[in-house]
Design an enzyme around this catalytic site. Structure first.
Site, short mmCIF file in Angstrom:
data_model
loop_
_atom_site.label_atom_id
_atom_site.label_comp_id
_atom_site.label_asym_id
_atom_site.label_seq_id
_atom_site.Cartn_x
_atom_site.Cartn_y
_atom_site.Cartn_z
N ARG A 131 -16.94 171.79 0.63
CA ARG A 131 -15.51 171.58 0.88
C ARG A 131 -14.64 172.49 0.01
O ARG A 131 -13.55 172.07 -0.42
CB ARG A 131 -15.11 170.11 0.61
CG ARG A 131 -15.69 169.12 1.57
CD ARG A 131 -14.83 169.03 2.82
NE ARG A 131 -15.50 168.30 3.88
CZ ARG A 131 -15.30 167.01 4.14
NH1 ARG A 131 -14.45 166.31 3.45
NH2 ARG A 131 -15.95 166.45 5.13
N ARG A 150 -8.10 170.22 0.77
CA ARG A 150 -6.82 169.67 0.29
C ARG A 150 -6.53 169.86 -1.19
O ARG A 150 -5.39 169.74 -1.61
CB ARG A 150 -6.77 168.19 0.65
CG ARG A 150 -6.45 167.96 2.10
CD ARG A 150 -6.73 166.55 2.51
NE ARG A 150 -8.16 166.29 2.42
CZ ARG A 150 -8.74 165.17 2.80
NH1 ARG A 150 -8.01 164.18 3.25
NH2 ARG A 150 -10.05 165.03 2.71
N ASP A 196 -16.09 171.76 11.15
CA ASP A 196 -16.56 170.41 10.84
C ASP A 196 -17.92 170.21 11.48
O ASP A 196 -18.27 170.91 12.44
CB ASP A 196 -15.57 169.35 11.34
CG ASP A 196 -15.80 168.02 10.63
OD1 ASP A 196 -15.30 167.87 9.50
OD2 ASP A 196 -16.53 167.17 11.17
N TYR A 204 -21.84 159.11 13.83
CA TYR A 204 -20.43 159.21 14.22
C TYR A 204 -20.24 158.90 15.70
O TYR A 204 -19.32 158.19 16.10
CB TYR A 204 -19.87 160.60 13.91
CG TYR A 204 -19.47 160.74 12.47
CD1 TYR A 204 -18.37 160.05 11.97
CD2 TYR A 204 -20.20 161.54 11.59
CE1 TYR A 204 -18.01 160.15 10.64
CE2 TYR A 204 -19.84 161.65 10.26
CZ TYR A 204 -18.74 160.95 9.79
OH TYR A 204 -18.39 161.05 8.48
O1 CP3 Z 1 -17.34 173.01 2.93
C1 CP3 Z 1 -16.37 173.53 3.50
O2 CP3 Z 1 -15.39 174.03 2.88
C2 CP3 Z 1 -16.39 173.67 5.01
C3 CP3 Z 1 -15.61 172.68 5.65
C4 CP3 Z 1 -16.19 171.33 6.01
C5 CP3 Z 1 -15.37 170.32 6.54
N1 CP3 Z 1 -16.16 169.30 6.93
C6 CP3 Z 1 -13.90 170.41 6.68
C7 CP3 Z 1 -13.15 169.15 6.71
C8 CP3 Z 1 -17.50 170.85 6.01
C9 CP3 Z 1 -18.78 171.50 5.50
C10 CP3 Z 1 -17.47 169.56 6.61
C11 CP3 Z 1 -18.68 168.76 6.86
C12 CP3 Z 1 -18.54 167.34 7.17
N2 CP3 Z 1 -17.62 166.73 7.97
C13 CP3 Z 1 -19.44 166.35 6.72
C14 CP3 Z 1 -20.65 166.61 5.88
C15 CP3 Z 1 -20.28 166.76 4.45
C16 CP3 Z 1 -19.99 165.46 3.78
O3 CP3 Z 1 -18.84 165.28 3.38
O4 CP3 Z 1 -20.90 164.65 3.64
C17 CP3 Z 1 -19.02 165.12 7.23
C18 CP3 Z 1 -19.66 163.77 7.00
C19 CP3 Z 1 -17.87 165.37 8.03
C20 CP3 Z 1 -17.07 164.40 8.83
C21 CP3 Z 1 -15.67 164.36 8.36
N3 CP3 Z 1 -14.75 165.34 8.63
C22 CP3 Z 1 -15.03 163.36 7.58
C23 CP3 Z 1 -15.70 162.12 7.06
C24 CP3 Z 1 -13.70 163.77 7.41
C25 CP3 Z 1 -12.58 163.04 6.70
C26 CP3 Z 1 -12.83 163.17 5.25
C27 CP3 Z 1 -11.59 163.15 4.44
O5 CP3 Z 1 -11.76 163.44 3.25
O6 CP3 Z 1 -10.50 162.90 4.96
C28 CP3 Z 1 -13.55 165.02 8.02
C29 CP3 Z 1 -12.34 165.85 8.06
C30 CP3 Z 1 -12.43 167.12 7.30
N4 CP3 Z 1 -13.37 168.08 7.54
C31 CP3 Z 1 -11.54 167.57 6.30
C32 CP3 Z 1 -11.98 168.85 5.92
C33 CP3 Z 1 -11.36 169.77 4.93
C34 CP3 Z 1 -10.36 166.79 5.76
C35 CP3 Z 1 -9.23 166.77 6.75
C36 CP3 Z 1 -8.09 167.66 6.42
O7 CP3 Z 1 -8.14 168.51 5.54
O8 CP3 Z 1 -7.05 167.53 7.08
#
Ligand code: CP3
Length: 347
Positions: free
Chosen positions: A28, A32, A78, A155
Site C-alpha cells: 500500500r 491515503r 486492487d 469477498y
Molecule cells: O500496494 C499498493 O500500493 C497497491 C495498491 C493496492 C490496493 N489494494 C489499493 C487500495 C493493493 C496491493 C491492494 C490489495 C488489496 N485490496 C488487498 C490485499 C492486501 C491486504 O490489505 O491484505 C485486499 C484485502 C484488498 C481489498 C480492499 N481494497 C479493501 C479491504 C479496501 C478498503 C481498505 C481501506 O483501508 O479502506 C480496499 C480499497 C483500497 N485498495 C484502498 C487502496 C489504496 C483504499 C481506498 C482509497 O484509497 O480510497
C-alpha cells in the site's frame, strides 16, 4: 540504452542472488498516508476511476516513487479489479471497503462466470504496466499483484469485508463442491491475469491471500493451498523466471504451508519473529515484516526495528517490507525515514 541496463536490486534479491543491502518497498505504498494521494482522491472520488484510468493510476503509482525512491513500484489497482471481467461486479465504498452486489451464492451464478480475457476486460493494465516499466527503467523493479482464490472468493461470497467469514465457511462446510468449483474458476482466471501482468512488464508478482489466515491449517490445505498452487503452476509454466511472492495476514499458523504453494518468497506478517520465520522456511526467500504500527514510533525506534529485522533475516533473499499495508494515518516523514534507512544499510 540496452547496454547500460542493469538488473534492479529487488529483482536480484527476489531471484536469490547476493546483494549488498536489503531492497525495500511497502505494501500500500501509494495511498491515503500521502498528501499527494489524498489531493488526487478529492479530484477523482471513485476508486474504480482512479485505478482504471491509466493516466491517474500511473500518476498514483509514481507518487511514492518520486517521493521516496523505493526499490519496487507496484501498480495502483486492487485485488478485485479483474472480477468484472469474469462477470462479478464490484465497487469500493468510502469507509465500507469493497462491495459485491449481488454476492455469489449459487451454482447457477458460478456456471455463468466467463473466462478472463484481460486485454478486453482490463484494457488499462497494459498501458499502466508498460508506462511504469518505461518510467522507472532499471531504477526499480515493477511489481504486479493478484488476489489468491480463497481471498477473492471470500469477498465475492460474503459481498463485503467480513470479521468472521461465516458465509464462505458455511459454504465450505455444507456445500464444498460448489465452493471448489468457484475456486477452480477463479484460479484459472487469476493465472491468466498474472501472466498478462508479466507480459505487460511486471517483473515480480505478489499473490495476496490476505484472509487465508482465517482458516484452520486443515481447511487451509483444502480450500486455500491447492488453488494457490494451481495459480503458481500455471504462471510458472509460461513464466518460470518471474519470482512470485505470497502474502497472508495471520501467517504464523500456516507459514510452512505457505512455502508449499510453490512461490519463491513468503511475505511474513509481524506476528512472526523473522529469525524463526527463516528457520521455519528453510531456503525460501522472505519478505517483511515490520509492524506497520512501528512507523508511529520515533525515528530511533524505527531504525532499531529495521536493523533487528534485517539482521535476523540475513544477507540473502530478504526483501524489507511491512508486515501488512502502511496505515492511512502514518506520518509521511516516517515512511521516508523507513526507505532512507533501508537504502543506507550495507550487509
Ligand atoms: O500496494 C499498493 O500500493 C497497491 C495498491 C493496492 C490496493 N489494494 C489499493 C487500495 C493493493 C496491493 C491492494 C490489495 C488489496 N485490496 C488487498 C490485499 C492486501 C491486504 O490489505 O491484505 C485486499 C484485502 C484488498 C481489498 C480492499 N481494497 C479493501 C479491504 C479496501 C478498503 C481498505 C481501506 O483501508 O479502506 C480496499 C480499497 C483500497 N485498495 C484502498 C487502496 C489504496 C483504499 C481506498 C482509497 O484509497 O480510497
Amino acid at each position: 540504452m540496452a547496454g547500460s541496463t542493469q538488473v534492479p536490486i529487488l529483482l536480484r534479491a527476489a531471484r536469490g542472488e547476493a546483494v549488498n543491502r536489503p531492497p525495500v518497498w511497502m505494501m500500500r505504498q501509494a495511498g491515503r498516508y500521502m498528501k499527494a494521494y489524498r489531493d488526487l482522491r478529492q479530484k477523482y472520488p471513485s476508486f474504480r476511476e482512479r485505478s482504471e484510468n491509466p493516466d491517474i493510476a500511473i500518476e498514483i503509482s509514481m507518487q511514492p516513487f518520486r517521493a521516496f525512491a523505493p526499490d519496487g513500484v507496484i501498480l495502483f489497482s486492487d485485488i478485485l479489479t479483474p472480477l468484472p471481467g469474469i462477470g462479478i461486479d464490484f465497487d469500493i465504498v468510502e469507509s465500507k471497503g469493497p462491495i459485491i452486489d449481488p454476492p455469489i451464492r449459487s451454482l447457477e451464478q458460478v456456471e455463468k462466470l466467463r473466462p478472463l480475457v484481460p486485454d478486453e476486460s482490463t484494457p488499462f493494465i497494459r498501458p499502466i504496466l508498460e508506462t511504469l516499466s518505461k518510467e522507472v527503467s532499471d531504477r526499480a523493479t515493477v511489481l504486479g499483484f493478484v488476489g489468491a482464490p480463497w481471498t477473492l472468493a471470500a469477498y465475492a461470497i460474503e459481498g463485503k469485508s467480513s470479521k468472521d467469514y461465516a458465509t464462505i465457511k458455511g459454504m465450505a462446510f455444507s456445500n464444498p463442491d460448489l465452493l471448489h468449483q468457484f475456486l477452480g474458476k477463479i484460479a484459472d482466471a487469476i493465472a491468466v491475469y498474472a501472466r498478462h501482468q508479466i507480459d505487460c512488464g511486471a517483473q515480480v508478482v505478489q499473490l495476496f491471500d490476505s484472509w487465508a489466515g482465517q482458516l484452520t491449517p486443515q481447511d487451509y490445505e483444502t480450500f486455500a493451498l491447492p488453488y494457490q498452487q494451481k495459480v503458481v503452476q500455471q504462471v510458472k509454466e509460461t513464466h518460470p523466471d518471474t519470482p512470485l511472492i505470497l502474502y497472508i495476514s495471520g501467517s504464523a499458523g500456516v507459514l510452512e504451508r505457505m512455502g508449499k504453494s510453490g512461490v519463491d518468497i513468503v511475505s511474513v506478517d509481524w506476528t512472526v519473529d523473522m529469525a524463526e520465520a527463516r528457520q521455519r522456511l528453510g531456503n525460501l526467500g522472505v519478505q517483511g515484516n515490520i509492524d506497520p504500527g512501528v512507523l508511529f514510533g520515533s525515528q530511533d525506534f524505527i531504525r532499531d526495528r529495521i536493523f533487528d529485522t534485517v539482521r535476523k533475516a540475513g544477507n540473502r533473499g530478504h526483501i524489507l517490507n511491512l508486515g501488512h499495508g502502511i496505515l492511512p494515518k502514518t506520518p509521511e516523514e516516517n515512511a521516508a525515514f523507513f526507505f532512507e534507512t533501508a537504502k543506507g544499510m550495507r550487509y
